[in-house]
Write an enzyme that holds these catalytic residues in place. Structure first.
Site, PDB file in Angstrom:
ATOM      1  N   SER A 189       0.813  -1.210   0.000  1.00  0.00           N
ATOM      2  CA  SER A 189       0.000   0.000   0.000  1.00  0.00           C
ATOM      3  C   SER A 189       0.846   1.258   0.000  1.00  0.00           C
ATOM      4  O   SER A 189       1.961   1.296   0.511  1.00  0.00           O
ATOM      5  CB  SER A 189      -0.939   0.012   1.198  1.00  0.00           C
ATOM      6  OG  SER A 189      -0.211   0.388   2.344  1.00  0.00           O
ATOM      7  N   LYS A 190       0.256   2.253  -0.599  1.00  0.00           N
ATOM      8  CA  LYS A 190       0.863   3.568  -0.686  1.00  0.00           C
ATOM      9  C   LYS A 190       1.200   4.076   0.719  1.00  0.00           C
ATOM     10  O   LYS A 190       2.258   4.614   0.965  1.00  0.00           O
ATOM     11  CB  LYS A 190      -0.195   4.461  -1.336  1.00  0.00           C
ATOM     12  CG  LYS A 190       0.168   5.872  -1.557  1.00  0.00           C
ATOM     13  CD  LYS A 190      -0.933   6.479  -2.387  1.00  0.00           C
ATOM     14  CE  LYS A 190      -1.085   7.948  -2.134  1.00  0.00           C
ATOM     15  NZ  LYS A 190      -2.148   8.513  -2.946  1.00  0.00           N
ATOM     16  N   ARG A 191       0.262   3.825   1.639  1.00  0.00           N
ATOM     17  CA  ARG A 191       0.434   4.357   2.989  1.00  0.00           C
ATOM     18  C   ARG A 191       1.651   3.760   3.684  1.00  0.00           C
ATOM     19  O   ARG A 191       2.358   4.425   4.428  1.00  0.00           O
ATOM     20  CB  ARG A 191      -0.828   4.089   3.812  1.00  0.00           C
ATOM     21  CG  ARG A 191      -0.965   4.983   4.997  1.00  0.00           C
ATOM     22  CD  ARG A 191      -2.416   5.091   5.453  1.00  0.00           C
ATOM     23  NE  ARG A 191      -3.175   3.908   5.074  1.00  0.00           N
ATOM     24  CZ  ARG A 191      -3.516   2.939   5.914  1.00  0.00           C
ATOM     25  NH1 ARG A 191      -3.171   3.006   7.162  1.00  0.00           N
ATOM     26  NH2 ARG A 191      -4.216   1.912   5.499  1.00  0.00           N
TER      27      ARG A 191
END
Ligand code: GLU
Length: 484
Positions: A253-255
């Protein structure tokens, strides 16, 4: 028929590792078969337009050595290769489907659809376009078109029966049409085709023989097959790829900062190492080999060895690969790659980077470790005197004080400040005093480095720091030990 594969990213501004792996497999298969690898930019969703996003795609693929035979920048016989530039080409195909009854004009406004959707959902149902406009007569359609009412073209999907197809990775797939199909929009109000329509038209027009893409498209493939069949076109071979996961439950994930190619390259992972590892997340060569150059991957690649279970992208494993790649790097290349990382803490300090690079290369797993690893050269850390204690070296602050007292005048008297000269002079003094090497070298290194772990030993560090700074740090150590 030559194999033709394509990578068809939407320009989102980032290259997801899953996307990069898809590109890699498409590339490998085309090269393996002596076919062509095509790059197509799928940008018909203009709301999601991100400036500079196509450059990210080009730069990433080029950075990884994945060259394409046809594409927006290099052209080719099936151009243009950017879907928005092909805009006008799709409507006649959609109209052809209207003629044959496989599609129809729809004049429902968003508000009307929202209202009907809300009613269906309030009654506990799931909304699908209700074929409202399918029943308009030819004349009614002409009237509305002439009146300039905004329209879309929708697929006239079957509501019964099922659709089956074969996927190279997942085997025989069957979906009930009632679930897999809907009257999806083919041409939007802005005249652009939807992805769902354009990918079929383009894959056909570009002669794509193998469609290799993420498994999220497994369930929409029946709709594409409906279109292929409506046109009477040959359906390509499907190769759906499992999702690249962080672990069994989580996607990258980007996060978490682990989803994009740039996340890793910016940290100092080598594209070659990343690509090598990525190839193995979802595919195996059928033997124990782990290290592959790109040409070796081409040689070994077999689509029948693509895994059906999700690929787990293990950063630790990647880091291990990266460390191996760094260890095998040509020293000059390593120096070139390391210098900007040294600069972050050592710029203008006059440190011999070439020598430092020799000392750090075998300890570097990822380049972003370098600033911390060498920061002690820029400034003596405020270290704990307990660092002078080392059981095996038989030293503690008291021993250290006498050891530093011993070497201080030896170093001061040196005219040649080379590693060899430092070594010879200090070793001679140790021997003469009848001491153990460690009992002197450990304190000396702590005094001038201020950290327990250093690339290189006392002599290398002293040479890097230079005479003045070494003596200054030694004096600080002496003073602190005396006052302890
Ligand atoms: N544009 C689609 C995507 O980025 C491509 C899917 C496909 O390969 O057909 O996911």
């Amino acid at each position: 028929m030559p194999v033709r594969t394509r990578f068809a990213p939407s320009p989102t501004g980032f290259m997801h590792l899953g996307g990069l792996r898809t590109a890699l497999y498409n590339y490998l298969y085309a090269r393996r078969c002596g076919g062509q690898f095509i790059l197509r930019i799928e940008d018909t969703d203009q709301e999601r337009f991100v400036p500079g996003a196509t450059e990210v795609i080009y730069d990433t693929l080029k950075g990884c050595g994945l060259t394409w035979d046809e594409g927006p920048d290099v052209g080719g016989p099936c151009g243009p290769y950017i879907q928005s530039e092909r805009k006008d080409l799709y409507l006649p195909y959609a109209q052809q489907l209207v003629e044959s009854g496989h599609a129809y004009y729809c004049f429902c406004s968003k508000e009307e659809i929202d209202e009907r959707r809300a009613a269906v959902e309030a009654a506990g149902g799931t909304w699908k376009y209700d074929k409202h406009c399918l029943h308009l007569s030819k004349e009614e359609v002409q009237e509305k078109l002439a009146a300039g009412i905004p329209w879309t073209i929708r697929m006239n999907a079957p509501t019964e029966g099922e659709t089956s197809y074969h996927d190279t990775v997942f085997g025989d797939m069957t979906f009930p049409n009632a679930e897999a199909m809907d009257d999806m929009v083919l041409i939007k109000q802005d005249g652009m085709p939807t992805y769902n329509f354009a990918n079929v038209i383009d894959d056909h027009l570009m002669g794509i023989t193998h469609v290799m893409r993420g498994m999220e498209y497994l369930s929409s493939t029946p709709r594409y097959n409906f279109l292929y069949e409506a046109f009477g076109w040959e359906v390509p071979t499907y190769v759906h790829l499992t999702t690249v996961m962080r672990d069994a439950q989580h996607k990258l994930s980007k996060r978490d900062g682990d989803a994009y190619y740039s996340d890793f390259v910016d940290k100092g992972y080598l594209p070659e190492a990343l690509l090598n590892y990525l190839a193995l997340v979802g595919w195996n060569p059928g033997d124990e080999r782990e290290f592959f150059t790109l040409p070796e991957l081409v040689e070994a690649f077999d689509i029948h060895r693509l895994n059906k279970s999700p690929g787990i992208f293990d950063v630790q494993k990647l880091t291990w690969f990266n460390a191996e790649y760094i260890r095998r790097m040509d020293p000059e290349k390593y120096l070139e790659a390391a210098a900007p990382w040294f600069d972050r803490v050592l710029a203008g300090k006059g440190i011999d980077y070439a020598r430092l690079a020799e000392l750090t290369q075998s300890r570097t797993e990822v380049f972003n470790q370098l600033p911390d690893m060498v920061a002690f050269l820029a400034e003596l850390p405020d270290y704990d005197l307990e660092l002078y204690t080392h059981k095996k070296m038989k030293t503690n602050p008291e021993v250290a004080l006498s050891s530093l007292k011993l070497v201080r005048p030896v170093l001061e008297g040196l005219t040649d400040w080379s590693e060899a000269s430092l070594h010879d002079a200090v070793m001679a003094a140790i021997q003469e005093a009848g001491l153990k090497n460690g009992a002197v070298l450990w304190p000396l290194r702590i005094a001038i480095a201020g950290v327990a772990n250093t690339p290189g030993g006392a002599f290398e560090i002293a040479a890097l720091l230079g005479r003045e700074e070494t003596l200054r740090r030694l004096d600080i150590g002496l003073r602190r030990l005396e006052n302890a």
